[in-house]
Design a protein around this motif. Structure first.
Motif, mmCIF file in Angstrom:
data_model
loop_
_atom_site.group_PDB
_atom_site.id
_atom_site.type_symbol
_atom_site.label_atom_id
_atom_site.label_comp_id
_atom_site.label_asym_id
_atom_site.label_seq_id
_atom_site.Cartn_x
_atom_site.Cartn_y
_atom_site.Cartn_z
ATOM 1 N N GLU A 1 -17.090 -26.401 0.535
ATOM 2 C CA GLU A 1 -17.048 -25.553 -0.650
ATOM 3 C C GLU A 1 -15.952 -26.007 -1.616
ATOM 4 N N ARG A 2 -14.783 -26.310 -1.088
ATOM 5 C CA ARG A 2 -13.691 -26.756 -1.945
ATOM 6 C C ARG A 2 -14.001 -28.099 -2.595
ATOM 7 N N SER A 3 -14.773 -28.939 -1.907
ATOM 8 C CA SER A 3 -15.175 -30.213 -2.499
ATOM 9 C C SER A 3 -16.087 -30.002 -3.694
ATOM 10 N N LEU A 4 -16.901 -28.949 -3.656
ATOM 11 C CA LEU A 4 -17.772 -28.636 -4.787
ATOM 12 C C LEU A 4 -16.987 -28.054 -5.961
ATOM 13 N N THR A 5 -16.013 -27.214 -5.659
ATOM 14 C CA THR A 5 -15.247 -26.542 -6.719
ATOM 15 C C THR A 5 -14.029 -27.351 -7.156
ATOM 16 N N LEU A 6 -13.700 -28.402 -6.373
ATOM 17 C CA LEU A 6 -12.525 -29.238 -6.654
ATOM 18 C C LEU A 6 -11.237 -28.417 -6.687
ATOM 19 N N ASP A 7 -11.207 -27.372 -5.874
ATOM 20 C CA ASP A 7 -10.032 -26.516 -5.771
ATOM 21 C C ASP A 7 -9.498 -26.589 -4.349
ATOM 22 N N PHE A 8 -8.404 -27.330 -4.171
ATOM 23 C CA PHE A 8 -7.833 -27.509 -2.838
ATOM 24 C C PHE A 8 -6.486 -26.794 -2.705
ATOM 25 N N THR A 9 -6.264 -25.819 -3.550
ATOM 26 C CA THR A 9 -5.000 -25.086 -3.502
ATOM 27 C C THR A 9 -4.955 -24.150 -2.289
ATOM 28 N N ILE A 10 -3.766 -23.937 -1.779
ATOM 29 C CA ILE A 10 -3.523 -22.976 -0.706
ATOM 30 C C ILE A 10 -2.540 -21.951 -1.241
ATOM 31 N N ARG A 11 -2.952 -20.704 -1.294
ATOM 32 C CA ARG A 11 -2.112 -19.662 -1.874
ATOM 33 C C ARG A 11 -1.182 -19.079 -0.822
ATOM 34 N N ARG A 12 0.058 -18.884 -1.237
ATOM 35 C CA ARG A 12 1.019 -18.281 -0.328
ATOM 36 C C ARG A 12 0.705 -16.805 -0.165
ATOM 37 N N SER B 1 1.674 -9.940 -3.606
ATOM 38 C CA SER B 1 2.804 -9.718 -2.711
ATOM 39 C C SER B 1 3.481 -8.397 -3.051
ATOM 40 N N LEU B 2 3.980 -7.726 -2.021
ATOM 41 C CA LEU B 2 4.711 -6.478 -2.209
ATOM 42 C C LEU B 2 6.197 -6.663 -1.948
ATOM 43 N N ARG B 3 6.638 -7.910 -1.966
ATOM 44 C CA ARG B 3 8.031 -8.204 -1.638
ATOM 45 C C ARG B 3 8.996 -7.501 -2.589
ATOM 46 N N GLU B 4 8.671 -7.458 -3.869
ATOM 47 C CA GLU B 4 9.569 -6.869 -4.862
ATOM 48 C C GLU B 4 9.314 -5.375 -5.071
ATOM 49 N N VAL B 5 8.412 -4.804 -4.280
ATOM 50 C CA VAL B 5 8.063 -3.391 -4.441
ATOM 51 C C VAL B 5 8.946 -2.532 -3.552
ATOM 52 N N ALA B 6 9.552 -1.493 -4.142
ATOM 53 C CA ALA B 6 10.371 -0.546 -3.380
ATOM 54 C C ALA B 6 9.442 0.444 -2.678
ATOM 55 N N PHE B 7 9.446 0.419 -1.342
ATOM 56 C CA PHE B 7 8.452 1.175 -0.584
ATOM 57 C C PHE B 7 8.607 2.683 -0.747
ATOM 58 N N ARG B 8 9.763 3.222 -0.465
ATOM 59 C CA ARG B 8 9.945 4.674 -0.480
ATOM 60 C C ARG B 8 9.708 5.248 -1.876
ATOM 61 N N GLN B 9 10.238 4.593 -2.871
ATOM 62 C CA GLN B 9 10.089 5.096 -4.237
ATOM 63 C C GLN B 9 8.637 5.019 -4.701
ATOM 64 N N THR B 10 7.936 3.970 -4.283
ATOM 65 C CA THR B 10 6.515 3.849 -4.637
ATOM 66 C C THR B 10 5.692 4.933 -3.961
ATOM 67 N N MET B 11 5.972 5.202 -2.700
ATOM 68 C CA MET B 11 5.243 6.244 -1.978
ATOM 69 C C MET B 11 5.519 7.616 -2.583
ATOM 70 N N ARG B 12 6.749 7.834 -3.029
ATOM 71 C CA ARG B 12 7.110 9.127 -3.593
ATOM 72 C C ARG B 12 6.510 9.319 -4.999
ATOM 73 N N ALA B 13 6.540 8.265 -5.805
ATOM 74 C CA ALA B 13 6.095 8.378 -7.200
ATOM 75 C C ALA B 13 4.594 8.215 -7.366
ATOM 76 N N GLY B 14 3.931 7.572 -6.410
ATOM 77 C CA GLY B 14 2.494 7.326 -6.548
ATOM 78 C C GLY B 14 2.178 6.230 -7.540
ATOM 79 N N LYS B 15 3.155 5.391 -7.850
ATOM 80 C CA LYS B 15 2.965 4.227 -8.714
ATOM 81 C C LYS B 15 3.966 3.165 -8.300
ATOM 82 N N LEU B 16 3.709 1.923 -8.691
ATOM 83 C CA LEU B 16 4.565 0.833 -8.272
ATOM 84 C C LEU B 16 5.964 0.966 -8.871
#
Length: 461
Positions: A68-79, A424-439
């Motif tokens: 499939e990647r040979s057809l699309t010429l996309d050989f990227t690997i996303r972190r 990625s959720l690395r930069e997301v504050a978990f408790r504040q996001t859960m409390r506010a209902g938004k990122l």
């Protein structure tokens, strides 16, 4: 009449996508410890020596991805958001394996290579195969239909297999028990679902529910009986208030269905196996696991930093019956397996991976927008609850569990991208996001704290 080259590529890409879905579906439920099922691939041809059906299907999926990647010429690997702990899994077990090779004075292949060590590589293949928005819903559906496939597999074994092993349970691997357990919870959640896109799946699950009930009961997997019950109780907390009354009725109906199935099949054997939960000394397999515990703890105590090397049996410091069926290469407690085999580094890795799993699941559910998001968000939480419960009693690192975990990591990642717009959720504050209902981002939170505590003091003139 020939199609333009661009349309030919699109058609080939569509065909390859269908092949990927089919291979992933098979990977989720093919294989097992009891033979005799007419829908098992292994019943018709032998696999290469030292290869499981999951590994064989994963290799085929990898080849399809390359084409499939040979057809699309996309050989990227996303972190991925899960890259960190997955890399540490490889490092921790490589160190453990290298120490084992040094102690044994030879380099050799070990049984543990078929277990959790495969998770990072399987995740790389599956996450590379499915990374588009349209793959997200399809992967959730594939998990549902894998439950149906395994349910029929167990039912065929119950009625047609001549293997004496089926009397110990029509399905016996930990992956299969986990798959059936999350299938029961998914079936329950589908009744609470009010959307449109999963109506066909809901119909199929309803039609095949007797098959699922039979296989689940006759699997005798009491770990997942307990896990399913814990999940159903937890849903009284995780579900929206307006759905809890219907949930209570559904729980009572499922318990009634479970008891009816037990009485129509093998009530004495089910009762005997269930007695091992409260009185393990009266049931063989439960008693062996109880006796295994002090030995494993003693091995961890004597090898606290690096653990007992992979491939080296742990030492039985306390007597185990010679006739007992137990393993000295692992333990029936996943929480203890990591410190046992990989010491401090592996223990940190497991905690890190599960923390990311939980952060993803909880934020996905908190920021849900549609009925489909509700279904997938709640199901994701219950999958983790059942996994955590099963880790107390089972080898949730073995028996092809790594393939199912790789699919779950991928679908959680896709769901996060859909709900939050972020990979990625690395930069997301978990408790504040859960409390506010938004990122809420950590950087924004730090700015607020700086503004609050570093505000210039007012000086009167």
């Amino acid at each position: 009449m020939t199609l333009p080259p661009s349309l030919e590529r699109q058609r080939a890409h569509f065909s390859l996508r269908m092949v990927k879905y089919f291979l992933c579906w098979l990977l989720l439920w093919q294989g097992g410890m009891v033979g005799g099922s007419p829908i098992q691939i292994g019943s018709y041809f032998e696999l290469p020596p030292g290869t499981t059906i999951m590994e064989f299907l994963a290799a085929l999926l990898f080849l399809v991805v390359l084409i499939e990647r040979s057809l699309t010429l996309d050989f990227t690997i996303r972190r991925s958001y899960f890259t960190g702990p997955l890399v540490l899994i490889v490092l921790a077990f490589f160190i453990s394996w290298a120490r084992g090779c040094y102690l044994n004075q030879r380099v050799r292949f070990i049984l543990e290579f078929h277990e959790i060590i495969e998770l990072p590589f399987l995740f790389l293949v599956i996450s590379s195969a499915f990374r588009d928005e349209q793959d997200r819903v399809m992967l959730w559906k594939l998990i549902f239909f894998a439950v149906i496939g395994k349910a029929f597999d167990g039912t065929f074994i119950y009625f047609f297999s001549t293997s004496p092993g089926k009397y110990w349970g029509v399905v016996q691997s930990w992956r299969d028990g986990y798959l059936l357990g999350i299938g029961v919870i998914g079936f329950l959640l589908l009744f609470l679902y009010r959307g449109d896109s999963m109506k066909r799946v809901k119909r199929w699950m309803l039609i095949t529910s007797p098959v699922l009930a039979l296989t689940f009961v006759m699997s005798f997997r009491r770990t997942f009986f307990v896990g399913a019950f814990v999940c159903m109780m937890a849903m009284f907390v995780t579900l929206p208030r307006e759905k809890r009354k219907l949930h209570l009725f559904l729980v009572l109906a499922i318990i009634a269905g479970f008891l009816i199935t037990v009485f129509l099949t093998n009530p004495l054997e089910v009762a005997t196996r269930m007695s091992g939960i409260t009185a393990p000394q009266n049931e063989g397999s439960a008693y062996i696991r109880l006796m295994e515990l002090p030995n494993v703890l003693e091995n961890i105590w004597r090898n606290p930093i690096f653990g007992v090397p992979a491939g080296v049996p742990w030492i039985t410091y306390y007597r185990m019956p010679i006739s007992a069926d137990y393993t000295t290469l692992g333990t029936h407690n996943t929480y203890l397996y990591w410190p046992l085999r990989t010491g401090i580094l592996g223990s940190i890795t497991f905690i890190w991976l599960m923390s990311k799993f939980w952060k993803t699941a909880l934020i996905n559910n908190r920021l849900r927008k549609t009925e489909e998001d509700f279904l997938f968000g709640q199901w994701g939480i219950q999958m983790l609850i059942m996994y955590q419960v099963a880790c107390f009693f089972g080898l949730m690192y073995a028996d092809m569990t790594s393939g199912l975990l790789a699919v779950l990591l991928t679908v959680f990642q896709l769901q996060t991208k859909h709900v939050t717009g972020r990979s990625s959720l690395r930069e997301v504050a978990f408790r504040q996001t859960m409390r506010a209902g938004k990122l809420i981002y950590r950087e924004a939170l730090l700015k607020r704290l700086r503004a609050l505590f570093l505000r210039p003091a007012f000086v009167s003139q």
